[in-house]
Write a protein that holds these residues in place. Structure first.
Motif, PDB file in Angstrom:
ATOM      1  N   UNK A 138      -0.829   8.346   6.191  1.00 39.61           N
ATOM      2  CA  UNK A 138      -0.831   7.073   5.796  1.00 39.61           C
ATOM      3  C   UNK A 138      -2.327   6.459   5.838  1.00 39.61           C
ATOM      4  N   UNK A 144       6.615   8.264   3.593  1.00 36.05           N
ATOM      5  CA  UNK A 144       6.393   8.091   4.971  1.00 36.05           C
ATOM      6  C   UNK A 144       7.702   8.818   5.413  1.00 36.05           C
ATOM      7  N   UNK A 160      -6.658   4.686  -0.176  1.00 34.77           N
ATOM      8  CA  UNK A 160      -6.379   5.003  -1.764  1.00 34.77           C
ATOM      9  C   UNK A 160      -5.861   3.957  -2.537  1.00 34.77           C
ATOM     10  N   UNK A 165       0.451   3.989  -2.991  1.00 33.18           N
ATOM     11  CA  UNK A 165       0.327   5.344  -2.938  1.00 33.18           C
ATOM     12  C   UNK A 165       1.496   6.327  -2.929  1.00 33.18           C
ATOM     13  N   UNK A 207      -3.503   7.204   2.645  1.00 33.91           N
ATOM     14  CA  UNK A 207      -2.756   6.674   1.512  1.00 33.91           C
ATOM     15  C   UNK A 207      -3.126   5.256   1.450  1.00 33.91           C
ATOM     16  N   UNK A 208      -3.110   4.499   2.579  1.00 33.33           N
ATOM     17  CA  UNK A 208      -3.784   3.145   2.471  1.00 33.33           C
ATOM     18  C   UNK A 208      -4.985   2.614   1.768  1.00 33.33           C
ATOM     19  N   UNK A 212       0.817  -1.189  -0.007  1.00 31.34           N
ATOM     20  CA  UNK A 212      -0.111   0.068   0.088  1.00 31.34           C
ATOM     21  C   UNK A 212       0.789   1.260   0.252  1.00 31.34           C
TER      22      UNK A 212
END
Lengths: 420, 379
Positions: free
Chosen positions: B273, A400, B279, A391, B276-277, A387
């Motif tokens: 995050x 991150x 998405x 992203x 983001x995860x 993931x």
């Protein structure tokens, strides 16, 4: 594809079909799962059969479809590989030799190996003589691959490796390993890694079999104690192991979509062991129960959509309309679908999910599959990591924050148990 | 949508995309909210000139495809319709045009011509009040009386019935299905508008009360239309699925852009995050929807034996996971995502309507199980 190429493809398919039907044994649909189905003797016999099948394929000119001819491959297109895969539907195939031997290991060798290394190993791999493992994950952290603690210290023309690697499937019957090790702790973590290859069966490597919660003992952990590796078995440049590692993990994320892998379409990895939930519903006596049929329909839907998605990604990446990073989309999707299918299987099983007999058909073992459900989201890189890739690398979102990027590796905080 | 369009398909797609950008931008869609037809006649005629209604009609009847695979080409147009939440009876008109062209009844040549030119539209009366309809059975009664047919029953929801000059009606003649082309103004036909979630699509309840039509109204053969109806359903599902994927693509693109532009606590949403995860998951559902929608179109175009399964898999997956994607997009927008002012609802509406028409995800899951059983379990 030109008409000539189409004709070539069709004649190839006919040849593959005839060969498969004449030489291979028909089998039912196969799912590569972590079920505890064979004792050691049977497992070793199955490995030998896989090697034999691979040898037969090689002799028939059907091994290494997309491998270059100079290393014993056929030099054909991914479409030829797909044709062979399709013709294998319903027949045995060398399931233990595909991943990780052909991809990512052989894929990494092809990309980064020297001519000498490729000539020495690729033909042997294609003949079924060498089964490879990836010595990548370590007990101190699976996802943070670049944080590897296994060290390689130069000693003349050799390197001395020490450390531990884990989650190698079937290392106890394998031959060679691709190993990521730290060669420099004074630079940030990504800049001090190097890749080596080494024979697994040697006195300096102790292979320990890990027992999973369902009794399966295919996963191994290796302890490397002063393993000597000649510098000629180094892959890529010293301290440039992350360049190799990035492609290594790309090939791993490609999974069964890799054109280097020979596997009948629809073979699933992880998740529910049963190809069609219909047989589970039947053996649970719920074939005419509308709720059960809804679940069967859902499971089939997820299976078909997964297949089509992987084909789209494989095609997109092969033709360059999608970036290599898009393989992570497939990984995330599989991590969504596989656990759902396992849950459906368990639900269909009813009370037989808790307790079963050998006479229960496809309902048997569903409870064990359910206990092992999350392996589909962990093995081959966790879905969380994938993931992040989707992203950040596909959608371009901010990375991150990390605390170890610009710090010498020796100064990076790590698990209390391994701090010096 | 297809990863690689041929240059002809790309030109075709781009022409329609530009046309829709120009004629039915979000502002224009909002003004159509209270329009009884939901689309402008001239807009539809211009669209027909671009080829919107010709792709499933044989060359002999004046139609033609771009790639030789009509359902695939039409999928490209339907995708653009979805991306723009475009008005107009694309599904209804094309299904009728395909059915008339395939049946080849000379009496219907003029109707086909009008559909091709956009001079008139037609619609398909398929769904019925419960317990019929969906992907289930048609119960509307069709009787043969001398040289005439008599129809009795109710069809709903029928798209654009109020604007259609002709209705293709699927009904039952004893055991088998029969299809008739009925003028919308025939005596005994009454059309009552329904309310709907879509901004520009219009639906009606159509009641047939002793409606009489001559023998040449027949499309296909009496009592033997089952395969024809299945094919029409497959075509409708290809279009609905492609359109739904277009709607998802627009919503997803808007939401990704929003995630970069919207700052909270001094950082963009795209840096969290937790978002983001989600998405990343949505990107997977979106690509999977593209993949299955394309596979379904290709299977229907080539008459593949797995076409029936693929269209149902597409409808079930895109309906279920697509709705999750659309509502995640709303969630990430926050309150503005449920306002009339924001454009997100335009595509949310389109996706929602398509999910419910021609069989819900649950109905298609049952159909998938049925097809699987036919294939795998020996009786």
């Amino acid at each position: 594809m030109s008409p000539a190429e189409m004709q070539d493809l069709e004649s190839f398919r006919e040849r593959a079909r005839a060969w498969v039907r004449e030489h291979l044994r028909p089998v039912g649909p196969l799912a590569l799962t972590l079920r505890n189905e064979r004792d050691d003797e049977e497992e070793l016999a199955a490995v030998e059969r896989d090697r034999e099948i691979q040898r037969m394929l090689f002799e028939a000119g059907l091994a290494g479809i997309c491998f270059p001819p100079e290393y014993g491959g056929q030099g054909l297109s991914p479409a030829h590989q797909v044709a062979l895969n399709e013709e294998l539907t319903g027949y045995e195939f060398a399931s233990r030799l595909q991943s990780p031997t052909f991809s990512p290991c052989a894929a990494v060798l092809l990309e980064f190996g020297t001519e000498e290394q490729k000539h020495r190993h690729i033909p042997a791999i294609l003949k079924g003589e060498e089964i490879w493992m990836q010595l990548l994950s370590e007990p101190t952290g699976g996802s943070d691959v670049a944080g590897a603690l296994t060290t390689a210290i130069r000693d003349g023309d050799e390197w001395i490796l020490n450390g531990s690697k884990v989650w190698t499937t079937g290392a106890w019957w394998s031959d060679w390993g691709l190993c990521l090790a730290r060669t420099n702790s004074d630079v940030p973590k990504h800049r001090g890694l190097t890749v080596f290859m080494l024979p697994i069966r040697q006195p300096s490597i102790e292979v320990h079999r890990i027992e999973m919660l369902n009794g399966n003992r295919e996963f191994c952990q290796e302890f490397l104690a002063d393993v000597r590796v000649p510098d000629s078995d180094r892959i890529g440049d010293v301290d440039q192991g992350w360049t190799v590692g990035t492609r290594w993990m790309f090939h791993e994320r490609m999974g069964y979509n890799s054109p280097l892998i020979t596997i009948p379409p629809g073979t699933t990895r992880g998740g529910a062991a049963v190809g069609s939930m219909l047989t589970v519903a039947r053996d649970a006596g719920r074939l005419h129960d509308a709720t059960a049929r809804d679940l069967v329909g859902e499971a089939r839907m997820l299976e078909v959509v997964g297949r089509e998605l992987h084909q789209r990604l494989g095609r997109g990446i092969a033709t360059g309309t999608m970036s290599d990073q898009c393989s992570a989309i497939g990984r995330v999707f599989t991590g969504t679908v596989a656990p759902r299918r396992t849950t459906i299987e368990f639900e269909l099983a009813g009370a037989a999910g808790a307790a079963w007999t050998d006479d229960d058909g496809d309902v048997a073992e569903c409870g064990m599959d359910f206990l092992m459900r999350q392996t589909a989201c962990i093995g081959g890189g966790t879905t969380e990591m994938a993931r992040n890739v989707v992203s950040e690398r596909v959608l371009g979102m901010p990375r991150e924050p990390t605390l170890d990027r610009d710090v010498a590796f020796r100064d990076v905080l790590r698990n209390p148990s391994v701090r010096p | 949508m297809l990863l690689e369009l041929s240059s002809e398909q790309e030109l075709f797609r781009e022409t329609t995309a530009k046309f829709l950008d120009e004629h039915v931008a979000p502002g224009a869609l909002r003004t159509l909210r209270d329009d009884p037809a939901g689309f402008d006649e001239k807009y539809w005629r211009l669209g027909a000139d671009l080829g919107w209604t010709s792709l499933l009609v044989s060359e002999e009847h004046g139609g033609g495809t771009i790639s030789g695979r009509g359902p695939v080409d039409l999928g490209v147009i339907a995708y653009e319709f979805g991306r723009h939440a475009a008005p107009g009876p694309l599904v209804a008109t094309n299904v009728v045009a395909a059915a008339l062209s395939a049946a080849g009844n000379d009496a219907h040549a003029a109707v086909i011509g009008d559909l091709l030119s956009g001079a008139s539209i037609a619609s398909w009366g398929f769904g019925e009040p419960r317990p019929n309809g969906g992907v289930g059975t048609s119960a509307l009664d069709i009787r043969v009386q001398g040289t005439e047919f008599t129809l009795n029953g109710v069809k709903r929801p029928v798209e654009s019935a109020g604007q259609a000059r002709h209705l293709l009606v699927t009904g039952r003649t004893g055991e088998g299905l029969t299809q008739l082309l009925v003028p919308a103004d025939a005596a005994g036909v009454s059309i009552a508008p329904m309310r709907t979630v879509d901004l520009t699509r219009r639906f009606s309840v159509v009641t047939f009360d002793d409606v009489r039509v001559p023998a040449d109204a027949l499309v296909g053969e009496v009592g033997r239309a089952d395969d024809q109806v299945e094919h029409q359903l497959q075509l409708a599902l290809v279009m609905l699925s492609a359109e739904a994927v277009g709607a998802m693509q627009t919503a997803f693109d808007m939401t990704v852009e929003w995630a970069f532009d919207r700052y909270t606590f001094g950082r963009p949403l795209a840096s969290y995050q937790a978002l983001k995860h989600r998405l990343a998951d949505m990107k997977g559902w979106l690509e999977a929807s593209h993949a299955i929608s394309d596979a379904a179109a290709e299977a229907v175009a080539s008459g593949s034996p797995d076409a029936a399964e693929l269209v149902s898999v597409a409808k079930a997956f895109i309906g279920e996971y697509g709705s999750e994607l659309m509502h995640e997009c709303v969630q990430m927008h926050g309150g503005i995502g449920v306002t009339f002012e924001h454009d997100l609802h335009l595509v949310l509406r389109r996706h929602t309507v398509n999910r419910a028409l021609y069989g819900t995800p649950a109905e298609h899951r049952q159909r998938i199980a049925d097809l699987l059983e036919e294939r795998e379990v020996p009786t």
